[in-house]
Motif scaffolding. Structure first.
Motif, PDB file in Angstrom:
ATOM      1  N   LYS A 163       3.947   7.456  11.473  1.00  0.00           N
ATOM      2  CA  LYS A 163       2.738   6.738  11.862  1.00  0.00           C
ATOM      3  C   LYS A 163       1.842   6.633  10.634  1.00  0.00           C
ATOM      4  CE  LYS A 163      -0.347   8.881  14.214  1.00  0.00           C
ATOM      5  NZ  LYS A 163      -1.091   9.586  15.253  1.00  0.00           N
ATOM      6  N   VAL A 164       1.428   5.414  10.294  1.00  0.00           N
ATOM      7  CA  VAL A 164       0.546   5.199   9.146  1.00  0.00           C
ATOM      8  C   VAL A 164      -0.690   4.434   9.597  1.00  0.00           C
ATOM      9  CG1 VAL A 164       2.415   5.237   7.445  1.00  0.00           C
ATOM     10  CG2 VAL A 164       1.710   3.077   8.440  1.00  0.00           C
ATOM     11  N   GLY A 165      -1.742   4.529   8.822  1.00  0.00           N
ATOM     12  CA  GLY A 165      -2.979   3.830   9.122  1.00  0.00           C
ATOM     13  C   GLY A 165      -3.812   4.579  10.145  1.00  0.00           C
ATOM     14  N   GLN A 166      -4.988   4.019  10.410  1.00  0.00           N
ATOM     15  CA  GLN A 166      -5.901   4.615  11.381  1.00  0.00           C
ATOM     16  C   GLN A 166      -6.530   3.522  12.226  1.00  0.00           C
ATOM     17  OE1 GLN A 166      -8.753   6.878   9.173  1.00  0.00           O
ATOM     18  NE2 GLN A 166      -7.303   8.489   8.634  1.00  0.00           N
ATOM     19  N   GLU A 177       0.274   4.795   1.800  1.00  0.00           N
ATOM     20  CA  GLU A 177      -0.651   5.376   2.764  1.00  0.00           C
ATOM     21  C   GLU A 177      -0.221   6.768   3.203  1.00  0.00           C
ATOM     22  OE1 GLU A 177      -2.043   2.558   5.882  1.00  0.00           O
ATOM     23  OE2 GLU A 177      -0.459   1.277   5.090  1.00  0.00           O
ATOM     24  N   ALA A 236       0.841  -1.201   0.000  1.00  0.00           N
ATOM     25  CA  ALA A 236       0.000   0.000   0.000  1.00  0.00           C
ATOM     26  C   ALA A 236       0.872   1.245   0.000  1.00  0.00           C
ATOM     27  CB  ALA A 236      -0.895   0.011   1.237  1.00  0.00           C
ATOM     28  N   ASN A 261      -5.574  -0.307  12.564  1.00  0.00           N
ATOM     29  CA  ASN A 261      -4.519  -0.488  11.558  1.00  0.00           C
ATOM     30  C   ASN A 261      -3.369   0.495  11.731  1.00  0.00           C
ATOM     31  OD1 ASN A 261      -5.868  -2.582  10.216  1.00  0.00           O
ATOM     32  ND2 ASN A 261      -7.116  -1.120   9.086  1.00  0.00           N
ATOM     33  N   GLU A 262      -3.398   1.315  12.776  1.00  0.00           N
ATOM     34  CA  GLU A 262      -2.340   2.302  13.002  1.00  0.00           C
ATOM     35  C   GLU A 262      -1.065   1.599  13.449  1.00  0.00           C
ATOM     36  OE1 GLU A 262      -3.307   6.177  14.931  1.00  0.00           O
ATOM     37  OE2 GLU A 262      -1.892   5.403  16.418  1.00  0.00           O
ATOM     38  N   ARG A 263       0.051   2.009  12.849  1.00  0.00           N
ATOM     39  CA  ARG A 263       1.345   1.417  13.207  1.00  0.00           C
ATOM     40  C   ARG A 263       2.458   2.403  12.883  1.00  0.00           C
ATOM     41  NH1 ARG A 263      -0.926   0.274   8.735  1.00  0.00           N
ATOM     42  NH2 ARG A 263       0.128  -0.317   6.848  1.00  0.00           N
TER      43      ARG A 263
END
Length: 113
Positions: A83-86, A53, A51, A89-91
């Motif tokens: 920090k990616v995702g929300q 992101e 992905a 799914n945040e990581r």
């Protein structure tokens, strides 16, 4: 290797091999991330791309522990995170500035020529 994109021949390097990771074969899901650094283009081959992101970036801090190493090595071993995702799914993932890596590689080649 080499790839032709929009009529332009672009050299390609295996990103994992460049970073000193175990050699992973490039299969059907392989991708080439093409970056422009100044007026030069360089492709980075990766075994897969899951992905692209939106990221929240942390500020760049000086890397005191990596001084004395070649610029390419310092960039590949950096400790900057994004920090990616929300939600679930945040990581946090390590940041790798491919434009800076391409620029450092070009300068390293120029200095040995």
């Amino acid at each position: 290797g080499l790839v032709v994109n929009r009529g332009r021949s672009i050299p390609v390097v295996h990103l994992g091999r460049l970073a000193g990771q175990p050699d992973e074969p490039m299969g059907a899901g392989a991708s080439v991330l093409v970056v422009q650094s100044d007026s030069d283009w360089l492709g980075f081959a990766v075994p897969g791309l899951r992905a692209i992101e939106q990221a929240d970036w942390e500020p760049a801090l000086p890397e005191h522990t990596l001084r004395g190493q070649p610029a390419v090595s310092r960039l590949l071993q950096g400790r900057r995170l994004a920090k990616v995702g929300q939600g679930e799914n945040e990581r946090m993932l390590r940041v790798l500035d491919l434009q800076a890596v391409a620029r450092a590689m070009r300068e390293q080649v120029a200095s040995t020529a």
